[in-house]
Every structure is written in structure tokens, then in C-alpha cells.
Write a protein that holds these residues in place. Structure first.
Motif, PDB file in Angstrom:
ATOM      1  N   LEU A   1       0.822  -1.206   0.000  1.00 40.86           N
ATOM      2  CA  LEU A   1       0.000   0.000   0.000  1.00 40.86           C
ATOM      3  C   LEU A   1       0.855   1.254   0.000  1.00 40.86           C
ATOM      4  O   LEU A   1       0.557   2.236  -0.690  1.00 40.86           O
ATOM      5  N   GLN A   2       1.947   1.245   0.771  1.00 38.57           N
ATOM      6  CA  GLN A   2       2.841   2.407   0.796  1.00 38.57           C
ATOM      7  C   GLN A   2       3.475   2.630  -0.571  1.00 38.57           C
ATOM      8  O   GLN A   2       3.580   3.769  -1.041  1.00 38.57           O
ATOM      9  N   SER A   3       3.891   1.553  -1.227  1.00 43.89           N
ATOM     10  CA  SER A   3       4.520   1.722  -2.539  1.00 43.89           C
ATOM     11  C   SER A   3       3.518   2.253  -3.564  1.00 43.89           C
ATOM     12  O   SER A   3       3.861   3.084  -4.403  1.00 43.89           O
ATOM     13  N   LEU A   4       2.253   1.784  -3.487  1.00 49.39           N
ATOM     14  CA  LEU A   4       1.237   2.315  -4.394  1.00 49.39           C
ATOM     15  C   LEU A   4       0.961   3.791  -4.127  1.00 49.39           C
ATOM     16  O   LEU A   4       0.818   4.585  -5.059  1.00 49.39           O
ATOM     17  N   ALA A   5       0.885   4.171  -2.846  1.00 55.64           N
ATOM     18  CA  ALA A   5       0.643   5.571  -2.518  1.00 55.64           C
ATOM     19  C   ALA A   5       1.803   6.443  -2.987  1.00 55.64           C
ATOM     20  O   ALA A   5       1.597   7.557  -3.468  1.00 55.64           O
ATOM     21  N   ARG A   6       3.009   5.939  -2.877  1.00 54.24           N
ATOM     22  CA  ARG A   6       4.169   6.723  -3.338  1.00 54.24           C
ATOM     23  C   ARG A   6       4.189   6.839  -4.860  1.00 54.24           C
ATOM     24  O   ARG A   6       4.483   7.891  -5.407  1.00 54.24           O
ATOM     25  N   GLU A   7       3.862   5.761  -5.557  1.00 53.08           N
ATOM     26  CA  GLU A   7       3.901   5.773  -7.026  1.00 53.08           C
ATOM     27  C   GLU A   7       2.762   6.581  -7.624  1.00 53.08           C
ATOM     28  O   GLU A   7       2.978   7.504  -8.398  1.00 53.08           O
ATOM     29  N   ARG A   8       1.542   6.216  -7.273  1.00 58.91           N
ATOM     30  CA  ARG A   8       0.381   6.770  -7.954  1.00 58.91           C
ATOM     31  C   ARG A   8      -0.024   8.139  -7.423  1.00 58.91           C
ATOM     32  O   ARG A   8      -0.470   8.992  -8.180  1.00 58.91           O
TER      33      ARG A   8
END
Length: 191
Positions: free
Chosen positions: A92-99
Motif C-alpha cells: 500500500l505504501q509503494s502504491l501511494a508513493r507511485e500513484r
């Protein structure tokens, strides 16, 4: 003693007229047992043929359904793996950082605005690099909007920008005659 003379036997050739298919057909002897067995074989084939056809169709259907079940099971496994990823906080953190370009407090985020690639529109065609100007004077539009909002007596929901109502300088609005009003000296009919 008398000596016996040996005789020699020579095979006799059959005449060529008896060697054809007709001779072969004439040599077949059908007994009652042979006819009964042939009849049973034919009846067995006639009775079992539809059942065998149904059996083959059912086997094919079972194979197709088994393949469909395996495909759906693989899809379920993929969805379960995706669900497990969504339960992972690091995913979830990686998605929030990317998108969404989220960062933790204290971190610095750098966004590359012009990466050198040619921007494209929705159809994949390149967008022009030339600067395009419009013929709208945005300063006067802003000033007229502020004046209209400041000097109007209409409620806030009914304010209309004069730039939308007034025609452009090139276009002339058709002249509408004013409604006739009674002259101030004329007697009114109410009286």
C-alpha cells in the motif's frame, strides 16, 4: 520280390477361369451359425453405436469443463494473491508513493516535469511544442468579472459574467427596440 516303381505326382493347375472374384464368392459356405453370429454382431453395433456416441460426447464435455474449472481456479488463485498483496502495508505504501506521489514528513520529493519525451494526446498523436496564443484579453475579463461581482445587486448564485453576455467587439448585437412607455404628461388610464 517285385520292385515297386515309384510314381511321381505332379500338381495339377486349375483352369484360369475359376480364379476370379466369382470363384471366391462361390467358395464361401454360410452355415446357420455363421449367419446367427453376423446378425448378433450387426445388432450389437446398431444398439451400442448411439451409446458410444453419447459416451464420447460426455467425455469431451467433461474434458472441457475440467479445463474451465482449472482456468477459473487459476483466476481465483491470482485474485487471492492480489488480495493478499492489498493486505500488505508495504504494498500500500509503494502504491501511494507511485500513484499519488505521497511522501513521509521530512522526505523530499522530486517530480520530473520535462523528461524529454514528446507528450501525446488520448489518441497517441504527438502534441505540438509550439506556443499557442488565444485572442482573449484575460486581464480585462478578470477585471470585468471582479467589477460585476462587486457592483451587482443580484444574489450570489445569479451573478453572470458580462463577458459571456456581451458580444465580442467584432460582432454587433442586433438592436432591439425599447418597450414603449407612456408619456409623463398623458393621463393614466387607472383613474
Amino acid at each position: 520280390m517285385k520292385s515297386r516303381q515309384r510314381t511321381r505326382r505332379v500338381p495339377v493347375a486349375l483352369p484360369t477361369s475359376d480364379i476370379g472374384p466369382a470363384a471366391w464368392l462361390r467358395s464361401i459356405r454360410l452355415s446357420g451359425f455363421t449367419i446367427a453370429v453376423l446378425t448378433l454382431v450387426i445388432l450389437t453395433v446398431v444398439v451400442l453405436a448411439p451409446s458410444l456416441r453419447i459416451l464420447v460426447e460426455q467425455r469431451q464435455e467433461i474434458a472441457a469443463l475440467t479445463a474451465e474449472v482449472e482456468r477459473q481456479q487459476a483466476e481465483v488463485d491470482d485474485l487471492e494473491a492480489e488480495r493478499a498483496r492489498w493486505d500488505d502495508p508495504s504494498y500500500l505504501q509503494s502504491l501511494a508513493r507511485e500513484r499519488l506521489d505521497y511522501v513521509y514528513p521530512g522526505e523530499l520529493s522530486f517530480l520530473v516535469i520535462d523528461d524529454g519525451s514528446t507528450p501525446t494526446d488520448a489518441e497517441g498523436l504527438p502534441i505540438s511544442d509550439d506556443i499557442q496564443t488565444t485572442d482573449v484579453d484575460w486581464v480585462s475579463s478578470l477585471f470585468s468579472s471582479v467589477l460585476t461581482a462587486a457592483l451587482t445587486d443580484a444574489p450570489a448564485g445569479e451573478i453572470v459574467s458580462p463577458s459571456l453576455d456581451t458580444p465580442a467587439p467584432d460582432e454587433q448585437a442586433p438592436e432591439v427596440p425599447a418597450p414603449e412607455q407612456p408619456a409623463p404628461d398623458a393621463p393614466s388610464e387607472e383613474g
